[in-house]
Design an enzyme around this catalytic site. Structure first.
Site, PDB file in Angstrom:
ATOM      1  N   THR A 157       0.851  -1.255  -0.081  1.00 22.85           N
ATOM      2  CA  THR A 157       0.059  -0.236   0.066  1.00 22.85           C
ATOM      3  C   THR A 157       1.004   1.154   0.004  1.00 22.85           C
ATOM      4  OG1 THR A 157      -1.902  -1.015   1.135  1.00 22.85           O
ATOM      5  CG2 THR A 157      -1.709   1.266   1.687  1.00 22.85           C
ATOM      6  N   GLY A 208      -1.277  -1.277   6.849  1.00 25.28           N
ATOM      7  CA  GLY A 208      -1.539  -2.526   7.902  1.00 25.28           C
ATOM      8  C   GLY A 208      -2.740  -3.010   7.806  1.00 25.28           C
TER       9      GLY A 208
HETATM   10  N1  ASP Z   1      -4.711  -0.884   5.220  1.00 28.22           N
HETATM   11  C1  ASP Z   1      -4.712  -1.680   3.977  1.00 28.22           C
HETATM   12  C2  ASP Z   1      -6.236  -2.178   3.996  1.00 28.22           C
HETATM   13  O1  ASP Z   1      -6.636  -2.625   5.059  1.00 28.22           O
HETATM   14  C3  ASP Z   1      -3.616  -2.612   3.634  1.00 28.22           C
HETATM   15  C4  ASP Z   1      -2.349  -2.392   3.713  1.00 28.22           C
HETATM   16  O2  ASP Z   1      -1.847  -1.269   4.249  1.00 28.22           O
HETATM   17  O3  ASP Z   1      -1.697  -3.235   3.373  1.00 28.22           O
HETATM   18  O4  ASP Z   1      -6.867  -2.355   2.986  1.00 28.22           O
END
Ligand code: ASP
Length: 291
Positions: A157, A208
Site C-alpha cells: 500500500t 497495515g
Molecule cells: N491498510 C490496507 C487495508 O487494510 C492494506 C495495507 O496497508 O496493506 O486495506
C-alpha cells in the site's frame, strides 16, 4: 515529505527486488519535489508521489499491480486530505480509474467526501480521470500470488504526507486492500480519520491491517493527541499500541506542523522515504536502518 510503501513482512520478492523498491521510492520523491519546486502545494506533491507509485506495477499494491480479491478481481481505494481546511476526498472499491489518488482528489474538489464502486469511477471519468479496462490492473505477478497462502499483512500500500513552505499539511493513501479479501471489503485507507488524515496539527497515512486501524481511528487519534500537546513520536507510538491492543499490525508516516516526522511500524519492514527541502532523499526498508 514522507512516503511509505506498505508495512509487511520481509518477503523473498522484497529481498530479491530491494534495489527496485529504493528506485521506485526515489522516483516518487522526485515527482513530488518537482511539484513543490514549481510552486505546487503539499497536497499536489503528495498526490504526485502516490500517482508515481500507483503506476509501478511490480512493487506496490496500488493502482496497476494491486493485490487481487478472492475472486481474482481488483478493487482499489484511496483518500486525500488537506490540512488547512480539512477538505477530504475518498473512493472505495473502484475498478477502472487508472490513478485512484486522482479520483479521490476529484472527490475532494467536489461537495462529496466518499464515493464508492462503479459510480465513483463514473464520477471520476466525467471529471476527466483516465479510465482503463479492469484487466489492466491485474498483473501476472499478483495472479500467481493469489494462489499462495494469504499473508496477514501484505505490504505495498502506498502513502505520502507533506508539509509545504506555506505551512500546509496534506496526506494521501492508495491501496488495493488485502490479498484475497472478499469483494466489497474496504480497509482503513479511504476511511477519513483512520488510514488517512490531515488537519492543522498533523498529517497521517497508515498501512497495515485496516480493520484494526479503523477501530482505533488512527489518523484522527494522532492529530488529537498532538493538538493536546503530546509530542508527535509519542502520539504515533500510542496509536500503534492501540492498534496492537485490538490485534493489528502495521505502520504509518506522520508529520506535524513544525515539520517533526515519525515513521513507526510493528511489522518487519516498511519501505519508506524521507526528503526535506535542501537535503538528500533517504530511502529505508527495515527497522535497523531507521534514522
Ligand atoms: N491498510 C490496507 C487495508 O487494510 C492494506 C495495507 O496497508 O496493506 O486495506
Amino acid at each position: 515529505l514522507l512516503l511509505h510503501a506498505g508495512a509487511g513482512d520481509r518477503t523473498q520478492s522484497l529481498n530479491e527486488g530491494e534495489p527496485a523498491w529504493h528506485d521506485a521510492l526515489r522516483a516518487a520523491v522526485d515527482r513530488a519535489r518537482g511539484v513543490l519546486e514549481s510552486g505546487g502545494t503539499a497536497l499536489d506533491a503528495a498526490q504526485a508521489a502516490v500517482a508515481s507509485m500507483e503506476d509501478e506495477a511490480d512493487q506496490f499494491n496500488a493502482g496497476r499491480g494491486s493485490v487481487l480479491c478472492a475472486d481474482g478481481s481488483v478493487e482499489m481505494s484511496a483518500a486525500v486530505m488537506r490540512g488547512e481546511d480539512r477538505a477530504a476526498g475518498a473512493v472505495a472499491g473502484i475498478t477502472t480509474s487508472r490513478y485512484p489518488s486522482q479520483a479521490a482528489r476529484l472527490v475532494l474538489d467536489s461537495p462529496h467526501v466518499l464515493l464508492i464502486a462503479q459510480p465513483a469511477d463514473t464520477f471520476a471519468a466525467a471529471a476527466g480521470a483516465e479510465q482503463c479496462d479492469p484487466s489492466y490492473f491485474a498483473t501476472e505477478r499478483q495472479r500467481a500470488r493469489l494462489g499462495d497462502h494469504l499473508a496477514e499483512v501484505d505490504g505495498g500500500t502506498v502513502g505520502a504526507v507533506c508539509l509545504d513552505t506555506h505551512g500546509n499539511l496534506a496526506a494521501v493513501t492508495s491501496t488495493g486492500g488485502i490479498r484475497g479479501q472478499i469483494p466489497g471489503r474496504v480497509g482503513d485507507t479511504p476511511v477519513i480519520g483512520a488510514g488517512t488524515w490531515a488537519d492543522a496539527y498533523a498529517a497521517v497515512s497508515c498501512t497495515g491491517q485496516g480493520e484494526a486501524f479503523i477501530r482505533v481511528a488512527v489518523g484522527h487519534e494522532i492529530a488529537a493527541l498532538v493538538r493536546a500537546g503530546v509530542p508527535l513520536a509519542q502520539a504515533t507510538g500510542e496509536a500503534l499500541s492501540a492498534v496492537a491492543q485490538v490485534g493489528g499490525r502495521g505502520g504509518l508516516i506522520a508529520l506535524d506542523a513544525a515539520g517533526n516526522a515519525s515513521l513507526p511500524f510493528s511489522t518487519e519492514v516498511m519501505p519508506r522515504a524521507i526528503w526535506r527541502a535542501g537535503g538528500d532523499t533517504i530511502t529505508l526498508i527495515g527497522p535497523a536502518e531507521a534514522p
